[in-house]
Each structure stands twice: as C-alpha cells, then as structure tokens.
Write a protein that holds these residues in place. Structure first.
Motif, PDB file in Angstrom:
ATOM      1  N   ILE A 185       3.482  -1.181   3.960  1.00 53.31           N
ATOM      2  CA  ILE A 185       2.801   0.098   3.714  1.00 53.31           C
ATOM      3  C   ILE A 185       3.825   1.218   3.717  1.00 53.31           C
ATOM      4  O   ILE A 185       4.656   1.306   4.619  1.00 53.31           O
ATOM      5  CB  ILE A 185       1.753   0.387   4.815  1.00 53.31           C
ATOM      6  N   PHE A 220      -3.405   5.367  -2.610  1.00 58.33           N
ATOM      7  CA  PHE A 220      -4.422   6.344  -2.253  1.00 58.33           C
ATOM      8  C   PHE A 220      -3.954   7.762  -2.542  1.00 58.33           C
ATOM      9  O   PHE A 220      -2.792   8.099  -2.299  1.00 58.33           O
ATOM     10  CB  PHE A 220      -4.720   6.247  -0.743  1.00 58.33           C
ATOM     11  N   ASP A 221      -4.874   8.585  -3.022  1.00 58.48           N
ATOM     12  CA  ASP A 221      -4.615  10.014  -3.150  1.00 58.48           C
ATOM     13  C   ASP A 221      -5.943  10.746  -3.268  1.00 58.48           C
ATOM     14  O   ASP A 221      -6.875  10.248  -3.892  1.00 58.48           O
ATOM     15  CB  ASP A 221      -3.742  10.333  -4.372  1.00 58.48           C
ATOM     16  N   TYR A 237       3.501   4.725   4.485  1.00 62.63           N
ATOM     17  CA  TYR A 237       2.414   5.444   5.122  1.00 62.63           C
ATOM     18  C   TYR A 237       2.276   6.875   4.642  1.00 62.63           C
ATOM     19  O   TYR A 237       1.186   7.322   4.381  1.00 62.63           O
ATOM     20  CB  TYR A 237       2.576   5.394   6.645  1.00 62.63           C
ATOM     21  N   ALA A 238       3.363   7.606   4.530  1.00 64.18           N
ATOM     22  CA  ALA A 238       3.183   8.992   4.135  1.00 64.18           C
ATOM     23  C   ALA A 238       4.455   9.589   3.557  1.00 64.18           C
ATOM     24  O   ALA A 238       5.443   9.745   4.247  1.00 64.18           O
ATOM     25  CB  ALA A 238       2.724   9.821   5.330  1.00 64.18           C
ATOM     26  N   LEU A 274      -8.237   3.821   4.396  1.00 63.02           N
ATOM     27  CA  LEU A 274      -7.445   2.666   3.983  1.00 63.02           C
ATOM     28  C   LEU A 274      -8.107   1.344   4.382  1.00 63.02           C
ATOM     29  O   LEU A 274      -8.312   0.475   3.541  1.00 63.02           O
ATOM     30  CB  LEU A 274      -6.043   2.774   4.591  1.00 63.02           C
ATOM     31  N   VAL A 310       0.841  -1.187   0.000  1.00 67.14           N
ATOM     32  CA  VAL A 310       0.000   0.000   0.000  1.00 67.14           C
ATOM     33  C   VAL A 310       0.880   1.242   0.000  1.00 67.14           C
ATOM     34  O   VAL A 310       1.831   1.327   0.775  1.00 67.14           O
ATOM     35  CB  VAL A 310      -0.922   0.026   1.243  1.00 67.14           C
ATOM     36  N   ASP A 311       0.541   2.176  -0.866  1.00 70.21           N
ATOM     37  CA  ASP A 311       1.146   3.506  -0.858  1.00 70.21           C
ATOM     38  C   ASP A 311       0.023   4.468  -0.467  1.00 70.21           C
ATOM     39  O   ASP A 311      -0.911   4.688  -1.233  1.00 70.21           O
ATOM     40  CB  ASP A 311       1.709   3.847  -2.239  1.00 70.21           C
ATOM     41  N   CYS A 312       0.123   5.038   0.725  1.00 69.46           N
ATOM     42  CA  CYS A 312      -0.945   5.901   1.242  1.00 69.46           C
ATOM     43  C   CYS A 312      -0.968   7.283   0.617  1.00 69.46           C
ATOM     44  O   CYS A 312      -1.962   7.989   0.730  1.00 69.46           O
ATOM     45  CB  CYS A 312      -0.808   6.040   2.755  1.00 69.46           C
ATOM     46  N   THR A 313       0.122   7.688  -0.005  1.00 67.73           N
ATOM     47  CA  THR A 313       0.202   9.016  -0.613  1.00 67.73           C
ATOM     48  C   THR A 313       0.778   8.883  -2.022  1.00 67.73           C
ATOM     49  O   THR A 313       1.948   9.158  -2.261  1.00 67.73           O
ATOM     50  CB  THR A 313       1.058   9.960   0.251  1.00 67.73           C
ATOM     51  N   ASN A 315      -8.850   9.868   0.766  1.00 69.40           N
ATOM     52  CA  ASN A 315      -7.833  10.059   1.797  1.00 69.40           C
ATOM     53  C   ASN A 315      -7.446   8.705   2.377  1.00 69.40           C
ATOM     54  O   ASN A 315      -8.295   7.815   2.514  1.00 69.40           O
ATOM     55  CB  ASN A 315      -8.406  10.962   2.889  1.00 69.40           C
ATOM     56  N   PHE A 316      -6.187   8.560   2.767  1.00 73.98           N
ATOM     57  CA  PHE A 316      -5.750   7.276   3.332  1.00 73.98           C
ATOM     58  C   PHE A 316      -6.374   6.976   4.684  1.00 73.98           C
ATOM     59  O   PHE A 316      -6.228   5.875   5.194  1.00 73.98           O
ATOM     60  CB  PHE A 316      -4.225   7.160   3.378  1.00 73.98           C
TER      61      PHE A 316
END
Length: 140
Positions: free
Chosen positions: A94, A48-49, A96-97, A79, A23-26, A75-76
């Motif tokens: 992940i 996510f973005d 995260y940010a 998630l 997972v790429d949160c940003t 938004n993450f």
C-alpha cells in the motif's frame, strides 16, 4: 502538473511482484499508480481519490498502460470495505498517502476534494484542520 515526491523510493519500497495486489490510497494524477501498473502485468491495482476530476484524468492515463486496475471515488478511509466488496482480503503493498495537491482544481473548484468553498462532509475543514498539539507528537 503534479510530480510525485519520492516516486522511485516509494516504488522500490513496495518490492513489487508481477502478480501482486497493490493499493494507492491517494491516486491524484496517477504518478505512483502508473509506475505500479507498469510493473504488475498479472497483478491488480486498486486506487482511491475523492476528487472526481482526478479519477477521470487518472483513468485515461492508466488505460494507456493496462486494464488491471480499479478506481474508487471515495476517501481512503473506506479502503477496507471497498476492497472487501471486491473480494480482496489481503494486499501485497500500500502507498498510504502522497498528500500533495495538483493543478486539477482541488483547492479552487467548489467540487474539489479540498475546497474551502464548500461546507460538507468532504471538506478539508471537516477532515484535516487540527490544533498544533494534536499533530505535534507525530512530527517530533
């Protein structure tokens, strides 16, 4: 153009497996996601973005690498529910940010994820402005 900070260190820290779920949160301009996707030939990437332009740009970039990914325009903070909707209960790693800003208009475009020119629930003003004493313990 956005250059991912600590890209090699972040990718090394994930200890990627070819068949892993990551997972790429940003997502942004897909710097980290591109490198992850290159290494998980049998795995899957979820990213996510909030920025619709970032999603469009990154989708075009990631298509050049593979098709084993899914992008979420949210938004993450969403998630867990987003991954649950995909039947994903566990992931292998992940990012995260990577909280950086690129030239895609995130600040100046009224619909950008961090625009000061809009006043709605996705606004930077609603999510990220805090008093120094609120973030001070995290920095020291």
């Amino acid at each position: 153009m956005h250059i991912s900070v600590l890209l090699n260190e972040a990718i090394a820290g994930l200890n990627l497996k070819e068949d892993g779920i990551y997972v790429d949160c940003t997502l942004g301009d897909a710097g980290h996601s591109s490198e992850i996707l290159k290494r998980i030939t049998r795995g899957c990437l979820f990213a996510f973005d909030q920025d619709e332009e970032a999603i469009k740009y990154s989708d075009n970039e990631l298509k050049k690498i593979g098709n084993n990914y899914k992008l979420f325009h949210t938004n993450f903070v969403n998630l867990k529910s987003s991954l649950n909707d995909e039947g994903i209960r566990e992931v292998d790693g992940i990012i995260y940010a990577d909280l950086a800003f690129n030239g895609s208009g995130q600040w100046t475009n009224a619909n950008g994820a961090y625009s000061y020119s809009k006043k709605d629930k996705d606004s930077l003003n609603d999510y990220y402005i805090c008093q120094e004493e609120e973030y001070q313990p995290a920095l020291y």
